[in-house]
Design an enzyme around this catalytic site. Structure first.
Site, PDB file in Angstrom:
ATOM      1  N   ASP A 179       5.813  -8.543  -9.913  1.00  0.00           N
ATOM      2  CA  ASP A 179       5.166  -9.847  -9.110  1.00  0.00           C
ATOM      3  C   ASP A 179       3.626  -8.858  -9.177  1.00  0.00           C
ATOM      4  O   ASP A 179       3.430  -9.572  -7.906  1.00  0.00           O
ATOM      5  CB  ASP A 179       5.993 -10.118  -8.411  1.00  0.00           C
ATOM      6  CG  ASP A 179       6.228  -9.012  -7.680  1.00  0.00           C
ATOM      7  OD1 ASP A 179       6.280  -8.194  -7.310  1.00  0.00           O
ATOM      8  OD2 ASP A 179       7.960  -9.351  -7.026  1.00  0.00           O
ATOM      9  N   LYS A 215       4.437   0.980  -3.873  1.00  0.00           N
ATOM     10  CA  LYS A 215       4.885   1.391  -5.161  1.00  0.00           C
ATOM     11  C   LYS A 215       4.654   2.053  -6.028  1.00  0.00           C
ATOM     12  O   LYS A 215       5.061   2.420  -7.364  1.00  0.00           O
ATOM     13  CB  LYS A 215       4.742  -0.451  -5.685  1.00  0.00           C
ATOM     14  CG  LYS A 215       5.774  -0.815  -5.273  1.00  0.00           C
ATOM     15  CD  LYS A 215       6.672  -1.014  -6.155  1.00  0.00           C
ATOM     16  CE  LYS A 215       7.381  -2.250  -5.393  1.00  0.00           C
ATOM     17  NZ  LYS A 215       8.611  -2.661  -5.457  1.00  0.00           N
TER      18      LYS A 215
HETATM   19  C1  LIG Z   1       3.923  -4.569  -0.833  1.00  0.00           C
HETATM   20  C2  LIG Z   1       5.228  -4.797  -0.818  1.00  0.00           C
HETATM   21  N1  LIG Z   1       6.243  -5.147  -0.402  1.00  0.00           N
HETATM   22  C3  LIG Z   1       7.670  -4.591  -0.253  1.00  0.00           C
HETATM   23  C4  LIG Z   1       7.922  -4.866  -1.357  1.00  0.00           C
HETATM   24  C5  LIG Z   1       9.447  -4.900  -1.439  1.00  0.00           C
HETATM   25  O1  LIG Z   1      10.469  -3.978  -2.388  1.00  0.00           O
HETATM   26  P1  LIG Z   1      11.795  -3.865  -2.924  1.00  0.00           P
HETATM   27  O2  LIG Z   1      11.068  -4.951  -4.036  1.00  0.00           O
HETATM   28  O3  LIG Z   1      12.462  -2.642  -3.649  1.00  0.00           O
HETATM   29  O4  LIG Z   1      12.559  -4.676  -2.283  1.00  0.00           O
HETATM   30  C6  LIG Z   1       7.437  -5.242  -3.072  1.00  0.00           C
HETATM   31  C7  LIG Z   1       8.291  -5.397  -4.063  1.00  0.00           C
HETATM   32  O5  LIG Z   1       7.221  -5.381  -4.735  1.00  0.00           O
HETATM   33  C8  LIG Z   1       5.913  -5.343  -2.503  1.00  0.00           C
HETATM   34  O6  LIG Z   1       5.428  -4.836  -3.688  1.00  0.00           O
END
Ligand SMILES: Cc1ncc(COP(=O)(O)O)c(C=O)c1O
Length: 411
Positions: free
Chosen positions: A121, A76
């Site tokens: 989150d 992120k």
């Molecule tokens: C560790 C992690 N992987 C994957 C995602 C998924 O990303 P997206 O919400 O852009 O699909 C998130 C989203 O917060 C995340 O924190």
């Protein structure tokens, strides 16, 4: 649950999608990120897992390890900072602001009364808070009832003001929009909604850095993708869209098959694929995979995933825990890896799909398959990680260092 996407388009990368994501704009974002000192711009490792590939009966597995992208511990860090830079540059075009100066905090005075806000989150909010602190603007982060205290503290450490709401992720998104309106703050959200697309587009462009690095690290050529399949996890779909868009544009008709993996309780992308249009999740939305616990897909991300993703599937929390343990264990051929709850979803999806003969055949998975996985986070909630794996992240990392030493010595 597994479904083929009947609306997937096997054409060159469409012009209409170039208005959202292009390799050119992703390259600019990547260059800008290199000015943020906390980012690991030598690239995160692309580990090979030949031992696991053998066990699972496929030709190859590579896993991109985003736990080392920055001290924030997840991919992120590639998204929110870019969106924040572009937002500030759009706000003050007359100042000709550069990424380098902004990340160095040289415009603190200009930004003294500029505040950004977002729901999260965990990981997106932490990345936004850290970027806001470096750049020198105010930051408010809205978290929902199920974000654990450890994640809250990690965000607060970067100087953000925290607002906790009742309800789930989608309600925290609404609350952030309401607070922004009331206070004249600027929303930097990773999900889009009606009339709000610029920022989430910039976030997705930042994520494309992962795909750009994978192309280089795997020596992929436009006509020859090193991978037959890419398993990518979905929350609101921004990460998946960033990866799919980039690899589709690079490989055109030769793009790999994309499998989007979600928690069964937060299956908004799966439901949208099944319906052929945007749909909400059918489950409780609450999942151990906190980053994926989203009830509504980002409409902007869906514009890319609707035609670009080939398969959608859901997994349960137990599958994620097992995948975390498999990654942490390592073996003589594979390094032990710290893969967090949401980070493990792609691996969990692969293992799950290989156990289902029909889905496996439909996805064309077999002895010749070369699979790319993306571990999107390390132990971003260390105590949750330890409970799931039965070992601390520190201990797994120590075993990784020892594994590297032994494999160097025996080479
Ligand atoms: C560790 C992690 N992987 C994957 C995602 C998924 O990303 P997206 O919400 O852009 O699909 C998130 C989203 O917060 C995340 O924190």
């Amino acid at each position: 649950m597994f479904t083929s996407n009947k609306h997937a388009v096997h054409s060159p990368y469409p012009d209409r999608l170039k208005e959202i994501l292009t390799i050119a704009s992703a390259s600019e974002s990547r260059e800008w990120l290199s000015f943020w000192p906390i980012i690991n711009m030598t690239g995160t490792p692309l580990w090979k897992l030949p031992g696991l590939a053998r066990q699972l009966g496929i030709a190859h597995i590579s896993i991109k390890d985003e736990s080392t992208r920055s001290p924030l511990g997840s991919f992120k860090a590639l998204g929110a900072p870019i969106a924040l830079l572009r937002l500030i540059m759009r706000r003050w075009p007359e100042h000709n602001l550069s990424a380098q100066d902004l990340f160095a905090g040289r415009h603190r005075e200009l930004l003294a009364h500029f505040t950004v806000i977002s729901a999260t989150d965990g990981n997106h909010g932490k990345a936004l808070a850290a970027a806001a602190q470096a750049i020198g603007c105010g930051c408010v982060i809205v978290i929902h009832a199920n974000v654990n205290a450890e994640r809250e503290l990690a965000i607060a450490r970067y100087g953000a003001r925290i607002v906790r709401t009742t309800g789930n992720y989608d309600q925290s998104v609404e609350e952030a929009a309401r607070l922004a309106m009331e206070n004249g703050w600027n929303v930097v959200s990773d999900t889009s909604y009606d009339g709000y697309e610029d920022v989430p587009r910039d976030v997705m462009q930042g994520y494309s850095t992962i795909a750009a690095e994978v192309i280089e690290q795997s020596n992929s050529l436009p006509d020859e993708c090193a991978f037959t399949h890419v398993f990518v996890q979905g929350g609101v779909g921004g990460l998946a869209a960033g990866v799919v868009g980039h690899l589709w544009e690079f490989h055109q008709l030769r793009r790999p098959r994309f499998v989007v993996v979600e928690p069964e309780q937060a299956d908004c992308l799966y439901q949208s694929a099944a319906a052929g249009q945007l749909r909400k999740a059918t489950g409780s939305v609450d999942s151990l995979m906190a980053g994926l616990a989203c009830g509504e897909a980002s409409p902007l991300a869906w514009k890319i995933l609707g035609p670009g993703a080939d398969y959608f599937m859901t997994i349960d929390d137990t599958a994620a825990i097992q995948a975390m343990q498999v990654a942490a264990a390592g073996n003589a051929a594979d390094p032990p890896l710290v893969v967090g709850e949401s980070g493990a979803a792609g691996l969990a999806g692969l293992i799950t799909l290989l156990q289902h003969p029909l889905g496996k055949a439909e996805a064309g998975l077999g002895p010749q398959s070369r699979v790319l996985l993306i571990s999107t986070e390390g132990a971003t909630a260390p105590s949750v990680y330890e409970t799931c794996v039965g070992e601390t992240a520190k201990s797994v990392l120590a075993r990784q260092i020892e594994w590297l030493r032994v494999s160097r010595d025996t080479r």
